[in-house]
Design a protein around this motif. Structure first.
Motif, PDB file in Angstrom:
ATOM      1  N   VAL A  92      -5.006   7.016   1.945  1.00 23.93           N
ATOM      2  CA  VAL A  92      -4.120   8.088   1.490  1.00 23.93           C
ATOM      3  C   VAL A  92      -2.717   7.533   1.249  1.00 23.93           C
ATOM      4  O   VAL A  92      -2.080   7.851   0.250  1.00 23.93           O
ATOM      5  CB  VAL A  92      -4.077   9.243   2.513  1.00 23.93           C
ATOM      6  N   SER A  93      -2.232   6.691   2.175  1.00 22.73           N
ATOM      7  CA  SER A  93      -0.908   6.110   1.989  1.00 22.73           C
ATOM      8  C   SER A  93      -0.813   4.775   2.713  1.00 22.73           C
ATOM      9  O   SER A  93      -1.520   4.540   3.689  1.00 22.73           O
ATOM     10  CB  SER A  93       0.190   7.060   2.475  1.00 22.73           C
ATOM     11  N   LEU A  94       0.063   3.939   2.194  1.00 19.06           N
ATOM     12  CA  LEU A  94       0.325   2.634   2.787  1.00 19.06           C
ATOM     13  C   LEU A  94       1.812   2.379   2.688  1.00 19.06           C
ATOM     14  O   LEU A  94       2.396   2.441   1.608  1.00 19.06           O
ATOM     15  CB  LEU A  94      -0.444   1.537   2.051  1.00 19.06           C
ATOM     16  N   ALA A  95       2.426   2.121   3.816  1.00 21.15           N
ATOM     17  CA  ALA A  95       3.833   1.726   3.865  1.00 21.15           C
ATOM     18  C   ALA A  95       3.863   0.401   4.605  1.00 21.15           C
ATOM     19  O   ALA A  95       3.543   0.344   5.783  1.00 21.15           O
ATOM     20  CB  ALA A  95       4.668   2.766   4.598  1.00 21.15           C
ATOM     21  N   GLY A  96       4.171  -0.649   3.883  1.00 18.38           N
ATOM     22  CA  GLY A  96       4.100  -1.938   4.541  1.00 18.38           C
ATOM     23  C   GLY A  96       4.674  -3.052   3.719  1.00 18.38           C
ATOM     24  O   GLY A  96       5.646  -2.858   2.988  1.00 18.38           O
ATOM     25  N   PRO A  97       4.030  -4.197   3.808  1.00 18.78           N
ATOM     26  CA  PRO A  97       4.602  -5.395   3.197  1.00 18.78           C
ATOM     27  C   PRO A  97       4.641  -5.318   1.682  1.00 18.78           C
ATOM     28  O   PRO A  97       3.751  -4.764   1.048  1.00 18.78           O
ATOM     29  CB  PRO A  97       3.649  -6.502   3.656  1.00 18.78           C
ATOM     30  N   THR A  98       5.707  -5.850   1.156  1.00 24.15           N
ATOM     31  CA  THR A  98       5.837  -5.996  -0.293  1.00 24.15           C
ATOM     32  C   THR A  98       6.214  -7.437  -0.577  1.00 24.15           C
ATOM     33  O   THR A  98       6.793  -8.120   0.266  1.00 24.15           O
ATOM     34  CB  THR A  98       6.921  -5.060  -0.867  1.00 24.15           C
TER      35      THR A  98
END
Length: 107
Positions: A92-98
Motif C-alpha cells: 500500500v505504501s513505502l517510505a524509505g530509502p531513495t
C-alpha cells in the motif's frame, strides 16, 4: 461440544499466525528489494511489525492492513528507518530509502 469449539479456536489461531508470517515474509522481501534498488545497506536483515488494523481495500473488501519498519544505512554508520504497509500481500505504501542525487561539480 467443547472439543469442537477448541478445534475451531485452534484452527483460527493457526490461520491468524500463518497470515502474519506470510505478511512478514512479504515485507522482508519488499524491504530488501527497496534497499537494493536504492543502493543502500539493509540493516539487521529483517522487518519489525509495528501495526495492525482492519481496513477496506479499493474494491471494498475488508482485510488486515499490517505496518512494518526496517532499518537501512547510506554509509554504514547512520541508521535510517523505512516503513511499509501491506494490505494482504499488496504493498500500500513505502517510505524509505531513495537513491541519493549525484553531486554535480560546477568546475
Amino acid at each position: 461440544m467443547t472439543p469442537i469449539l477448541l478445534l475451531i479456536a485452534g484452527a483460527a489461531v493457526f490461520f491468524w499466525w500463518n497470515a502474519a508470517r506470510a505478511a512478514a515474509e512479504r515485507a522482508t522481501q519488499l524491504g530488501r528489494n527497496a534497499c537494493e534498488a536504492a543502493g543502500v545497506i539493509w540493516l539487521d536483515q529483517s522487518v519489525q511489525a509495528t501495526g495492525l488494523r482492519l481496513r477496506r481495500d479499493g474494491q471494498g473488501r475488508l482485510g488486515f492492513e499490517r505496518s512494518f519498519r526496517f532499518d537501512y544505512s547510506y554509509d554504514g554508520v547512520q541508521r535510517h528507518t523505512g516503513k511499509l504497509v501491506l494490505h494482504g500481500a499488496r504493498l500500500v505504501s513505502l517510505a524509505g530509502p531513495t537513491r541519493p542525487d549525484p553531486i554535480v561539480s560546477l568546475h
